[in-house]
Each structure stands twice: as C-alpha cells, then as structure tokens.
Design an enzyme around this catalytic site. Structure first.
Site: not given
Ligand SMILES: *Cc1c(COP(=O)(O)O)cnc(C)c1O
Length: 360
Positions: A18, A113
């Site tokens: 993302k 969250r």
């Molecule tokens: C963005 C995201 C991740 C990745 O997180 P990082 O800290 O960049 O490794 C993993 N799981 C979810 C649900 C996310 O939204």
C-alpha cells in the site's frame, strides 16, 4: 532476509504494497525475494497489480467497503473482515460471479483499530462458515497502528488461544493465523513461543529497514533503499523574521519566529502534498524552517544552494507514503549493481529549530 528468518519460525510473509500504490515493479521485487502473497488496503492498488500481470495471491487487508464488494471478489483472492454485513455482501457478489472468496476474520487485541471483539468471534465465525461462496481461512490481528500497543506473548498468545478455541467450538481448523505487521518482528524472531501464528504482513520493515516499534534499523537491512530528491527553486539572503501584521498561516498555525538576523533561505519544489515535512532528514547542513502545500523552506546555514541543484533526503514512513502516492513525485527505479553489504547505518536528522511548531 526477513522471509528466510521468519521461515525458520514457521511464519510466512505477506508483502504489503500500500505504501507504493501497488506498483508492479516493486511488487515483482518482493515476489522475486521469495514472498508468495501480497496484501494491500486499497482495491485500486490490487486492481493495478492485476492489470500489470501480477498473478500471486492478493489480499485486501482492510475490511472491504460495501460499495466495492464486486471489485473485491473480482480482483482479490482474500479479504480481511470484521463485519457480517460485509461478508454477506461479498458472498452475494461472489455467488453472482460464480467464484469463491477467502476471508480472514480480524480480531481486536487492544490497539482499538479494526477487529471483532474476542467474545464475539465464535458467533461471527459460525455465521461466516454458513455463507455460500465464502471460505473462512483463518484469523488475524493488527497492533501498534492506532494506539501503539506492542505485540507480545500475551496478545499473541490470545490469538493462538482463539484459533484453538474456534477448533474446539466449531471444529474449524484455521489455516492462516496472521499475527500482525512489521511491529511483530521483534516478537517473532526474539525466541518467544510463537504459538500458532504462521503469517506476518510486512511493509515498512521491507521498504525502510526499520522496526516500527522504536524506528530502529533492523540488522542487515538497508535503511536507504528509497531516497527522496528535491530541486532548489529559490535561494536568497532574507531576514529570519517575517514583517507585517501576523495572522494564521495557510495551515492554521500561528507563526512566531525568533529574530536571528539575516539567513540564507532556500525553497525546494516539494511540499505537504508530497511529503510529511517532519519525516525527512538530510546529511547536508540545512534546517527546516517551514512547509506549505508545495514549498519546503530551508535555512542553508549561510551558503546559498544554486537554483536547480538537487538535495537528497532520507524519509520516514509518513513521508514515504505521501511521496510514493503523490503524482508530483517522479519515481525512478535503480537496478541493484551487486550484492554488497548494507552501508553503515547513519541517520542524520534535519536540525529542527526549537520553534519549529510555530514557524510554518
Ligand atoms: C499497513 C498494514 C500492514 C503493514 O504494516 P507495516 O507496519 O508497514 O509492516 C499490515 N497489516 C495491515 C492490516 C495494514 O493495514
């Protein structure tokens, strides 16, 4: 390196795309490094990867918007879910297209969250198992994002216990137990019992080589694989203190600037639309004075930078996210020229003046 390290712990890696809009070049780089599945929070990015020939399994790691369920079942193999209404809509969409859709149920473990409250998980899992064209694959959790709650043996143990509990209560054998994101690494490789957790979703640790819990470099990883370069469009000797009657700035702050006499002030053609001004650092002797939508204002410590020169910055996750998703920032991809060791890690931060919060 992370794939190999986690493999020894029985944990697979989902590469999270993302932060770079699902760019297929970077997605292919992750796949070439041994990652088998990719995840993104935006269906647009997943669709872009599909259009660009990515055939690896793709997971939507944010619970789908009800208005997008058709696109989700069409482009994503799996989605993370917390709402039965959404799963029901996914089921209808998948049935109309005569395809299956895999679902992971996200559980709330304290970061507040996304996630189903643990006490409700059995009921939601029971219902999910009944929906046609939906295959319940497992459970997952996400910590350290909204509230900074650290993954540890307590909350991760809870996730494993919930997986066992679903087995006992429903005879459901969870195939995927996705423990979290980059902030889980310390726990995952630290020698603790990882229980039934068998997947992590990694973004920041791969891109920036940092552990997001304390933003410490991860041994053996590059922290400067991605760098930001911005162009000087003005440099002049100017008073440090604004004159005229002072009201709010474009971003609502009340500026107050200490008079330091004349300074050399440079403007770079990049702004809040492209970066987080507090998330960039440079080894040059420059101080951040302020930022607006498309101007970054620097004190260049007495020597003017020539107009047209390029200034390099290291960027944190916040700046990376904006830079990679800003259409105004050109992305240049450099092929690796060998397999040398990571350069020694030195992170020099922009010297922030004490009045930084007032001086936008
Ligand atoms: C963005 C995201 C991740 C990745 O997180 P990082 O800290 O960049 O490794 C993993 N799981 C979810 C649900 C996310 O939204």
């Amino acid at each position: 390196m992370l794939v190999a390290q986690l493999h020894t712990r029985g944990i697979s890696v989902t590469g999270v795309t993302k932060a770079f809009l699902g760019d297929y070049r970077l997605a292919n780089t992750l796949l070439a490094a041994g990652i088998r599945t990719l995840g993104d929070s935006r269906i647009e990015n997943i669709e872009a990867m599909r259009r660009n020939g990515i055939t690896a399994p793709l997971t939507l790691i944010r619970t789908p918007m009800p208005s997008q369920v058709e696109r989700v079942v069409a482009a994503a193999d799996m989605s993370f879910n917390t709402e039965l209404d959404v799963i029901s809509a996914l089921s209808n969409a998948a049935r109309k297209m005569d395809i299956g859709h895999d679902v992971v149920l996200m559980v709330e473990l304290g970061d507040l969250r996304e996630g189903i409250m643990p006490g409700d998980l059995e009921e939601v899992a029971r219902e999910t198992l009944r929906f046609p064209n939906i295959n319940l694959k497992g459970i997952g959790a996400n910590l350290a994002c909204r509230s900074g709650v650290s993954p540890d043996s307590t909350n991760m143990g809870e996730l494993s216990r919930l997986a066992n509990f679903l087995g006992d209560a429903l005879g459901f054998d969870a195939e995927i137990i996705s423990g979290g994101n980059s902030s889980n690494l310390k726990w995952a490789v630290g020698g603790a019992d990882i229980g039934r957790v068998n997947n992590l979703r990694l973004g920041e640790s791969i891109l920036l080589g940092l552990d997001p819990l304390h933003r410490q470099p991860i041994d053996g990883l590059y922290t400067d694989a991605i760098k930001l370069v911005a162009e000087v469009i003005e440099c002049k000797i100017k008073p440090s203190r604004p004159w005229g009657e002072i009201a709010q700035t474009a971003f609502g702050e009340n500026p107050w600037v200490r008079d330091r006499g004349n300074i050399s002030q440079a403007i770079l053609a990049i702004g809040r639309q492209d970066i987080d001004p507090l998330g960039i650092s440079s080894s040059q002797e420059i101080k951040l004075l302020g930022a607006s939508s498309d101007h970054l204002i620097l004190d260049t410590s007495g020597h003017c930078l020539s107009v047209g020169s390029m200034i390099s910055f290291q960027i944190n996750y916040s700046a990376l996210l904006r830079a990679m998703t800003s259409p105004f920032v050109t992305k240049t991809y450099v092929e690796p020229d060998g397999h040398g060791p990571p350069p020694s890690i030195s992170s020099t931060h922009l010297q922030l003046p004490e009045d930084i919060h007032q001086c936008y």
